[in-house]
Design a protein around this motif. Sequence first.
Motif, PDB file in Angstrom:
ATOM      1  N   SER A 321       0.816  -1.219   0.000  1.00 51.10           N
ATOM      2  CA  SER A 321       0.000   0.000   0.000  1.00 51.10           C
ATOM      3  C   SER A 321       0.851   1.271   0.000  1.00 51.10           C
ATOM      4  O   SER A 321       0.441   2.296  -0.534  1.00 51.10           O
ATOM      5  CB  SER A 321      -0.976   0.001   1.170  1.00 51.10           C
ATOM      6  OG  SER A 321      -0.270  -0.109   2.380  1.00 51.10           O
ATOM      7  N   LEU A 322       2.056   1.184   0.554  1.00 46.90           N
ATOM      8  CA  LEU A 322       2.958   2.351   0.513  1.00 46.90           C
ATOM      9  C   LEU A 322       3.361   2.644  -0.934  1.00 46.90           C
ATOM     10  O   LEU A 322       3.299   3.796  -1.385  1.00 46.90           O
ATOM     11  CB  LEU A 322       4.228   2.077   1.320  1.00 46.90           C
ATOM     12  CG  LEU A 322       4.260   2.456   2.792  1.00 46.90           C
ATOM     13  CD1 LEU A 322       5.594   2.064   3.394  1.00 46.90           C
ATOM     14  CD2 LEU A 322       3.982   3.929   3.011  1.00 46.90           C
ATOM     15  N   ASN A 323       3.767   1.588  -1.643  1.00 39.30           N
ATOM     16  CA  ASN A 323       4.173   1.783  -3.036  1.00 39.30           C
ATOM     17  C   ASN A 323       3.023   2.326  -3.872  1.00 39.30           C
ATOM     18  O   ASN A 323       3.198   3.223  -4.687  1.00 39.30           O
ATOM     19  CB  ASN A 323       4.691   0.456  -3.628  1.00 39.30           C
ATOM     20  CG  ASN A 323       6.027   0.082  -3.011  1.00 39.30           C
ATOM     21  OD1 ASN A 323       6.782   0.955  -2.569  1.00 39.30           O
ATOM     22  ND2 ASN A 323       6.315  -1.203  -2.949  1.00 39.30           N
ATOM     23  N   TRP A 324       1.852   1.771  -3.642  1.00 35.41           N
ATOM     24  CA  TRP A 324       0.659   2.188  -4.381  1.00 35.41           C
ATOM     25  C   TRP A 324       0.360   3.670  -4.123  1.00 35.41           C
ATOM     26  O   TRP A 324       0.130   4.455  -5.045  1.00 35.41           O
ATOM     27  CB  TRP A 324      -0.516   1.300  -3.948  1.00 35.41           C
ATOM     28  CG  TRP A 324      -1.769   1.515  -4.738  1.00 35.41           C
ATOM     29  CD1 TRP A 324      -2.105   0.926  -5.926  1.00 35.41           C
ATOM     30  CD2 TRP A 324      -2.866   2.374  -4.376  1.00 35.41           C
ATOM     31  NE1 TRP A 324      -3.330   1.369  -6.329  1.00 35.41           N
ATOM     32  CE2 TRP A 324      -3.814   2.252  -5.407  1.00 35.41           C
ATOM     33  CE3 TRP A 324      -3.129   3.225  -3.298  1.00 35.41           C
ATOM     34  CZ2 TRP A 324      -5.029   2.955  -5.385  1.00 35.41           C
ATOM     35  CZ3 TRP A 324      -4.328   3.926  -3.282  1.00 35.41           C
ATOM     36  CH2 TRP A 324      -5.260   3.789  -4.313  1.00 35.41           C
ATOM     37  N   SER A 325       0.370   4.070  -2.856  1.00 37.65           N
ATOM     38  CA  SER A 325       0.019   5.458  -2.506  1.00 37.65           C
ATOM     39  C   SER A 325       1.096   6.433  -2.967  1.00 37.65           C
ATOM     40  O   SER A 325       0.789   7.534  -3.444  1.00 37.65           O
ATOM     41  CB  SER A 325      -0.156   5.652  -1.002  1.00 37.65           C
ATOM     42  OG  SER A 325      -0.777   4.567  -0.413  1.00 37.65           O
ATOM     43  N   LEU A 326       2.357   6.019  -2.838  1.00 38.99           N
ATOM     44  CA  LEU A 326       3.444   6.944  -3.211  1.00 38.99           C
ATOM     45  C   LEU A 326       3.477   7.177  -4.722  1.00 38.99           C
ATOM     46  O   LEU A 326       3.770   8.279  -5.181  1.00 38.99           O
ATOM     47  CB  LEU A 326       4.797   6.415  -2.726  1.00 38.99           C
ATOM     48  CG  LEU A 326       5.033   6.552  -1.212  1.00 38.99           C
ATOM     49  CD1 LEU A 326       6.378   5.964  -0.831  1.00 38.99           C
ATOM     50  CD2 LEU A 326       4.922   7.998  -0.761  1.00 38.99           C
ATOM     51  N   ALA A 327       3.148   6.116  -5.507  1.00 34.04           N
ATOM     52  CA  ALA A 327       3.085   6.280  -6.954  1.00 34.04           C
ATOM     53  C   ALA A 327       2.040   7.329  -7.330  1.00 34.04           C
ATOM     54  O   ALA A 327       2.173   8.051  -8.313  1.00 34.04           O
ATOM     55  CB  ALA A 327       2.766   4.930  -7.607  1.00 34.04           C
ATOM     56  N   ARG A 328       0.983   7.400  -6.553  1.00 42.26           N
ATOM     57  CA  ARG A 328      -0.107   8.316  -6.842  1.00 42.26           C
ATOM     58  C   ARG A 328       0.115   9.731  -6.299  1.00 42.26           C
ATOM     59  O   ARG A 328      -0.099  10.719  -6.984  1.00 42.26           O
ATOM     60  CB  ARG A 328      -1.367   7.772  -6.166  1.00 42.26           C
ATOM     61  CG  ARG A 328      -2.489   7.442  -7.088  1.00 42.26           C
ATOM     62  CD  ARG A 328      -3.297   6.308  -6.490  1.00 42.26           C
ATOM     63  NE  ARG A 328      -3.018   5.110  -7.274  1.00 42.26           N
ATOM     64  CZ  ARG A 328      -3.853   4.622  -8.157  1.00 42.26           C
ATOM     65  NH1 ARG A 328      -5.030   5.178  -8.324  1.00 42.26           N
ATOM     66  NH2 ARG A 328      -3.538   3.575  -8.868  1.00 42.26           N
ATOM     67  N   TRP A 329       0.492   9.780  -5.015  1.00 39.25           N
ATOM     68  CA  TRP A 329       0.506  11.088  -4.340  1.00 39.25           C
ATOM     69  C   TRP A 329       1.876  11.489  -3.797  1.00 39.25           C
ATOM     70  O   TRP A 329       2.009  12.531  -3.175  1.00 39.25           O
ATOM     71  CB  TRP A 329      -0.484  11.078  -3.166  1.00 39.25           C
ATOM     72  CG  TRP A 329      -1.880  10.785  -3.593  1.00 39.25           C
ATOM     73  CD1 TRP A 329      -2.669  11.576  -4.393  1.00 39.25           C
ATOM     74  CD2 TRP A 329      -2.667   9.629  -3.273  1.00 39.25           C
ATOM     75  NE1 TRP A 329      -3.891  10.980  -4.605  1.00 39.25           N
ATOM     76  CE2 TRP A 329      -3.918   9.772  -3.916  1.00 39.25           C
ATOM     77  CE3 TRP A 329      -2.440   8.478  -2.521  1.00 39.25           C
ATOM     78  CZ2 TRP A 329      -4.934   8.825  -3.825  1.00 39.25           C
ATOM     79  CZ3 TRP A 329      -3.454   7.524  -2.422  1.00 39.25           C
ATOM     80  CH2 TRP A 329      -4.669   7.709  -3.068  1.00 39.25           C
ATOM     81  N   GLY A 330       2.889  10.644  -4.029  1.00 41.57           N
ATOM     82  CA  GLY A 330       4.217  10.903  -3.472  1.00 41.57           C
ATOM     83  C   GLY A 330       4.752  12.293  -3.816  1.00 41.57           C
ATOM     84  O   GLY A 330       5.275  12.997  -2.962  1.00 41.57           O
ATOM     85  N   GLN A 331       4.584  12.658  -5.098  1.00 42.79           N
ATOM     86  CA  GLN A 331       5.115  13.955  -5.525  1.00 42.79           C
ATOM     87  C   GLN A 331       4.399  15.113  -4.862  1.00 42.79           C
ATOM     88  O   GLN A 331       5.032  16.050  -4.379  1.00 42.79           O
ATOM     89  CB  GLN A 331       4.986  14.069  -7.037  1.00 42.79           C
ATOM     90  CG  GLN A 331       6.263  13.617  -7.717  1.00 42.79           C
ATOM     91  CD  GLN A 331       6.313  14.086  -9.144  1.00 42.79           C
ATOM     92  OE1 GLN A 331       5.286  14.098  -9.834  1.00 42.79           O
ATOM     93  NE2 GLN A 331       7.491  14.468  -9.597  1.00 42.79           N
ATOM     94  N   ARG A 332       3.080  15.002  -4.848  1.00 38.39           N
ATOM     95  CA  ARG A 332       2.297  16.079  -4.253  1.00 38.39           C
ATOM     96  C   ARG A 332       2.666  16.268  -2.770  1.00 38.39           C
ATOM     97  O   ARG A 332       2.711  17.384  -2.272  1.00 38.39           O
ATOM     98  CB  ARG A 332       0.798  15.769  -4.376  1.00 38.39           C
ATOM     99  CG  ARG A 332      -0.022  16.920  -3.820  1.00 38.39           C
ATOM    100  CD  ARG A 332      -1.433  16.567  -3.477  1.00 38.39           C
ATOM    101  NE  ARG A 332      -2.186  16.027  -4.619  1.00 38.39           N
ATOM    102  CZ  ARG A 332      -3.461  15.716  -4.526  1.00 38.39           C
ATOM    103  NH1 ARG A 332      -4.122  15.910  -3.397  1.00 38.39           N
ATOM    104  NH2 ARG A 332      -4.105  15.200  -5.551  1.00 38.39           N
TER     105      ARG A 332
END
Length: 452
Positions: A321-332
Amino acid sequence: MATAFRYLVLFFAFLAGTFSGLAETSPTPAPVLEVPAAAPPSPNFDVEAATDAWLATVPADKKARSDAYFEGGYWLQLWDFLVSAAIMLGLLQSRLSARIREWAGRLTARKNLQTLVYFVPFLLVMSILQFPLTLYEGYVREHHYRLSTQTFGGWFRDQVVGLAVAAVLGAVAVMVLFAIVRRLGRSWWVWGAIASVILLAITALIAPVYIAPLFNTYTKLNDPRIKDPILSMARANGIPATDVYEDDASRQSTRVSANVSGFLGTERITLNDNLLQRCTTEEIQTTMGHEMGHYVLHHIYKDILFFGVLFLGAFGFLQWSLNWSLARWGQRWQIQGITDVAVLPLAALLLSIFFFVTTPLSNTWSRTQEYEADIFGLNAARQPDGEAAIDLKLGDYRKLDPGPVEEFLFFDHPGGRTRITAAMRWKRENLSRLEAPSVQSPGTPQGPPAQP
Ligand SMILES: [Zn+2]
């Protein structure tokens, strides 16, 4: 204390039992056991009727209050979860988490120290934002239900001490876990779960000696009228105990409680002073039988095993779930990856989701062990009526007669009806072994039951 944080540092407290408690030396237990009319032993003893008769001794208004208290707790679990989730999301969305990391980076170049420097403000922000809910839950509501005996000052002091303990243990946990993530690459989640179990075990080991005394005074129980039968029961069950401890739980609350804590040499059985003052000899003995059950059945070791498996699931979920969330919102959120300490609120949020959803599983694990300890206690102490009486006293703060689904979802101990039914069933099967005087006449010291 913050829920997400409670999950993160679940290791700290769970085996230490109640931290809740003014030292008084225990007087002779004055109360006498009164057995309801349908429950004395007779040739046509009816388990259900006896259970109903015991439950019927609780006045309706008292039962309604206890139900309301306990059911309110269901909603509080949800609110705790939602409030901590909102705080974590706030830390990410506002990029405050990233800013704390940058500040930590300016203070020190060493990654481990950056983790520590980040953790302190993180914990403070979280504790301050959660404080209104903590205050309501731990102080206002406990007083409303007349369960707390603490002044605001005393309560607040315990919170500050709890926060300090959490800061030390949490800092160690977070530094160890981030070091693993940074060094071990893709298998970090397996090692993270293993390290968490080791931290949990170390905390369980030191809790009775170093943590519990920060909240309560522990004294050796000296009254031979209470101590001697307990130590005799211990010897009979192969427990090499020479001492039983008493704690001053009445410093914090009116709750009756006992626990077994520690392992590998730090284990001890503790009765709280509320129990010693409010309960009959029969109730104290059956409670001690229960606590010895936890010990003899190696529940602490089984707990460590159970949490090992649960943590493996938790960290596996976290990895994905960390990888999934970071791919989506990591930059923001300006998080540079899983090795970046600014990811901590996200990790805490995801872990809290996992532990929130699996609460019925951990409740069932605990409830099953508690039931085993009940059965052990009945066999060891042979006080089914004492057991029923103490189960009702636990009804001060735990709903006595829940539905099966409710019990499955929310109960980490069996409900009152389940426990009393087990006691009455034991009684029916042992009628011939129970000496009439030791059960019927109140206050009679327990003699050895007649063996058939
Ligand atoms: Zn127990």
